[in-house]
Write a protein that holds these residues in place. Structure first.
Motif, short mmCIF file in Angstrom:
data_model
loop_
_atom_site.label_atom_id
_atom_site.label_comp_id
_atom_site.label_asym_id
_atom_site.label_seq_id
_atom_site.Cartn_x
_atom_site.Cartn_y
_atom_site.Cartn_z
N LYS A 181 -44.30 10.82 -20.63
CA LYS A 181 -42.89 10.89 -21.04
C LYS A 181 -42.73 11.16 -22.53
N PHE A 182 -43.57 10.52 -23.34
CA PHE A 182 -43.40 10.64 -24.78
C PHE A 182 -44.40 11.59 -25.45
N ASP A 183 -45.46 11.96 -24.75
CA ASP A 183 -46.49 12.72 -25.45
C ASP A 183 -47.16 13.81 -24.61
N GLY A 184 -46.58 14.17 -23.47
CA GLY A 184 -47.25 15.11 -22.57
C GLY A 184 -47.64 16.41 -23.23
N VAL A 185 -46.68 17.08 -23.86
CA VAL A 185 -46.96 18.38 -24.49
C VAL A 185 -47.89 18.20 -25.67
N TRP A 186 -47.69 17.15 -26.45
CA TRP A 186 -48.55 16.95 -27.62
C TRP A 186 -50.00 16.76 -27.21
N ARG A 187 -50.25 15.83 -26.28
CA ARG A 187 -51.65 15.55 -25.92
C ARG A 187 -52.28 16.74 -25.21
N GLN A 188 -51.50 17.48 -24.44
CA GLN A 188 -52.04 18.66 -23.79
C GLN A 188 -52.46 19.69 -24.83
N SER A 189 -51.63 19.87 -25.84
CA SER A 189 -51.91 20.85 -26.89
C SER A 189 -53.14 20.47 -27.69
N VAL A 190 -53.24 19.19 -28.07
CA VAL A 190 -54.40 18.73 -28.83
C VAL A 190 -55.68 18.88 -28.00
N ALA A 191 -55.60 18.53 -26.71
CA ALA A 191 -56.76 18.66 -25.84
C ALA A 191 -57.22 20.11 -25.74
N LEU A 192 -56.28 21.02 -25.55
CA LEU A 192 -56.63 22.44 -25.44
C LEU A 192 -57.22 22.97 -26.74
N LEU A 193 -56.65 22.58 -27.87
CA LEU A 193 -57.19 23.00 -29.17
C LEU A 193 -58.63 22.49 -29.34
N ALA A 194 -58.84 21.22 -29.00
CA ALA A 194 -60.16 20.64 -29.17
C ALA A 194 -61.18 21.33 -28.25
N GLN A 195 -60.80 21.59 -27.02
CA GLN A 195 -61.71 22.28 -26.12
C GLN A 195 -62.06 23.66 -26.67
N ASP A 196 -61.08 24.35 -27.19
CA ASP A 196 -61.32 25.69 -27.71
C ASP A 196 -62.33 25.67 -28.85
N THR A 197 -62.23 24.68 -29.76
CA THR A 197 -63.19 24.61 -30.86
C THR A 197 -64.59 24.29 -30.37
N ALA A 198 -64.69 23.63 -29.21
CA ALA A 198 -65.99 23.24 -28.67
C ALA A 198 -66.57 24.28 -27.73
N GLY A 199 -65.93 25.44 -27.61
CA GLY A 199 -66.44 26.49 -26.76
C GLY A 199 -66.09 26.34 -25.30
N VAL A 200 -65.11 25.50 -24.99
CA VAL A 200 -64.69 25.27 -23.62
C VAL A 200 -63.51 26.16 -23.28
N SER A 201 -63.59 26.85 -22.15
CA SER A 201 -62.47 27.61 -21.63
C SER A 201 -61.76 26.74 -20.60
N PRO A 202 -60.55 26.27 -20.91
CA PRO A 202 -59.89 25.34 -19.99
C PRO A 202 -59.48 26.01 -18.69
N ALA A 203 -59.23 25.19 -17.69
CA ALA A 203 -58.76 25.71 -16.41
C ALA A 203 -57.42 26.40 -16.60
N ASP A 204 -57.19 27.46 -15.86
CA ASP A 204 -55.93 28.19 -15.97
C ASP A 204 -54.73 27.27 -15.74
N ARG A 205 -54.87 26.34 -14.80
CA ARG A 205 -53.71 25.51 -14.50
C ARG A 205 -53.39 24.54 -15.64
N ALA A 206 -54.38 24.25 -16.49
CA ALA A 206 -54.10 23.41 -17.65
C ALA A 206 -53.24 24.15 -18.66
N VAL A 207 -53.55 25.42 -18.86
CA VAL A 207 -52.74 26.23 -19.78
C VAL A 207 -51.38 26.52 -19.18
N THR A 208 -51.35 26.79 -17.88
CA THR A 208 -50.09 27.04 -17.20
C THR A 208 -49.18 25.82 -17.26
#
Length: 434
Positions: free
Chosen positions: A55-82
């Motif tokens: 409720k309070f942080d969904g978009v924020w935590r999703q964005s931080v997680a995706l950024l962190a994965q990207d720096t670590a060479g991880v390609s996230p699942a399409d549904r995570a980006v969607t």
């Protein structure tokens, strides 16, 4: 930035500004009951990272997680980006979380500058979502305050954390936060820095906002967010090529001194780089005084380590050339992360640590014996690919690249409309130090 690092400030913002998002990299607001409508909807969000109420942080935590994965060479699942792109409103903005993204946003949807700026940074880094990035950046430009900065929600008073994270979003998406405006985003940000009229130990720090009397009080998280933004970067900081400590300006009354003027330099205007140096010097002293970590300012937590703010400080110090201090602080985090309960399964906390390790040339896959990347991946859908950055292929960003998401014509148009440009690090969302 992330702070926020943003937990209790989110609750304060929700009361004062009907906000609903984190103010720093790691913080999350208190979870609503499991039976809440938001939580019930989240149970069906198989693309969302984390099991806590979004409720309070969904978009924020999703964005931080995706950024962190990207720096670590991880390609996230399409549904995570969607999941993230589906949270966007038709006008380009994001709120903290929409339980039913199929429903249109309306006047009751609390648009959130922090969530929007974080989403811009994540989608720009991943590529392939330039339309979403462009519309979000355009919306951010359109809601700039008259003083050049941003508050948590459109129309709320400018604060250092919100202004910082938006500056970072515009910088990484192709905009230019330094474009002329009256006043500019950097002027708004530097207006929150304590200068030569402050106590010696507080000079160079940034306040979250002025208090009711207009006075500024040092805020560690706001300082980290502002330093990162003043350096013109987002939440992803590339490791420095050269080791060593870059001296920070300390002399008041000159362009190399701390910001905010004062008796000797009230009419002096310093550059964002100089302001960042002074802010980094302040953070360095606070870290040294507290055994290489930042202390919590939360009620009942004073004297305890603030792990999220400390991770934010690593980003700020690395971005401003304080490589030695950044690495020492990261070493402390590596030694003590196991004491942070959120480092086990909180995607925002794990993302913050991964980003800090990336900035200070650490190894997030062997962080005090823990594989932070593996832990982060486990909080959401299985990634499409997991490989160290050097083994990762170039991303396909549908031809126009993340850096072209906001064109010069967009910026000019936004300025012509009177919106201006400008906004970092929470999410930033924290204790305001008032």
């Amino acid at each position: 930035m992330s702070s926020l690092r943003r937990g209790t400030a989110v609750l304060a913002a929700s009361v004062l500004c009907t906000a609903a998002a984190p103010l720093a990299l790691t913080g999350t607001a208190s979870a609503a009951p499991a039976t809440s409508p938001a939580r019930a909807a989240a149970a069906e969000d198989d693309g969302l990272y984390g099991k806590g109420d979004p409720k309070f942080d969904g978009v924020w935590r999703q964005s931080v997680a995706l950024l962190a994965q990207d720096t670590a060479g991880v390609s996230p699942a399409d549904r995570a980006v969607t999941w993230l792109t589906d949270q966007q409103c038709a006008n380009g903005s994001f709120t903290a979380y929409r339980a039913d993204p199929r429903a249109d946003c309306d006047g009751k949807t609390p648009a959130d500058t922090n969530a929007t700026a974080a989403a811009v940074q994540a989608l720009a880094a991943l590529g392939g979502r330039s339309d979403a990035v462009r519309s979000a950046a355009k919306w951010l430009v359109s809601v700039r305050n008259e003083d050049g900065g941003w508050g948590y929600n459109p129309g709320s008073p400018t604060d250092a954390n919100s202004t910082g994270v938006v500056i970072g979003a515009l910088a990484v998406s192709g905009g230019d936060p330094a474009k002329p405006g009256e006043p500019s985003a950097y002027e708004a940000l530097l207006g929150l820095q304590l200068g030569c009229d402050a106590k010696e130990g507080e000079r160079g720090a940034f306040a979250y906002q002025p208090d009711k009397k207009g006075d500024l009080a040092p805020n560690d998280d706001a300082t980290a967010a502002a330093v990162l933004a003043a350096r013109g970067g987002g939440l992803v900081v590339e490791p420095a090529e050269d080791d060593g400590e870059t001296p920070a300006p300390t002399d008041c009354g000159t362009d190399s001194g701390s910001g905010g003027g004062g008796e000797e330099g009230a009419d002096e205007k310093i550059s964002p780089d100089a302001a960042a140096g002074a802010g980094a010097a302040y953070l360095t002293e606070v870290l040294r005084a507290n055994g290489r970590h930042l202390p919590s300012a939360m009620p009942g937590e004073k004297g305890k380590p603030d792990y999220g703010n400390t991770a934010d400080a690593v980003l700020a110090l690395a971005a401003s050339g304080h490589d030695d201090t950044a690495e020492d602080t990261l070493d402390w985090l590596e030694d003590h992360a196991k004491d942070w309960d959120k480092s086990a399964s909180d995607p925002a906390a794990l993302g913050a640590l991964v980003l800090a390790a990336h900035a200070a040339d650490g190894d997030p896959r062997d962080f005090g014996g823990a594989d932070l990347v593996k832990r982060l991946n486990a909080t959401g859908p299985a990634p499409a690919k997991d490989a160290p950055p050097e083994e990762d292929d170039d991303k396909d960003d549908d031809g126009d690249g993340a850096g072209t998401a906001v064109t010069v014509s967009l910026v000019v148009a936004g300025l012509a409309a009177g919106a201006g440009i400008g906004i970092l690090f929470s999410g930033r969302r924290k204790q305001q130090g008032l």
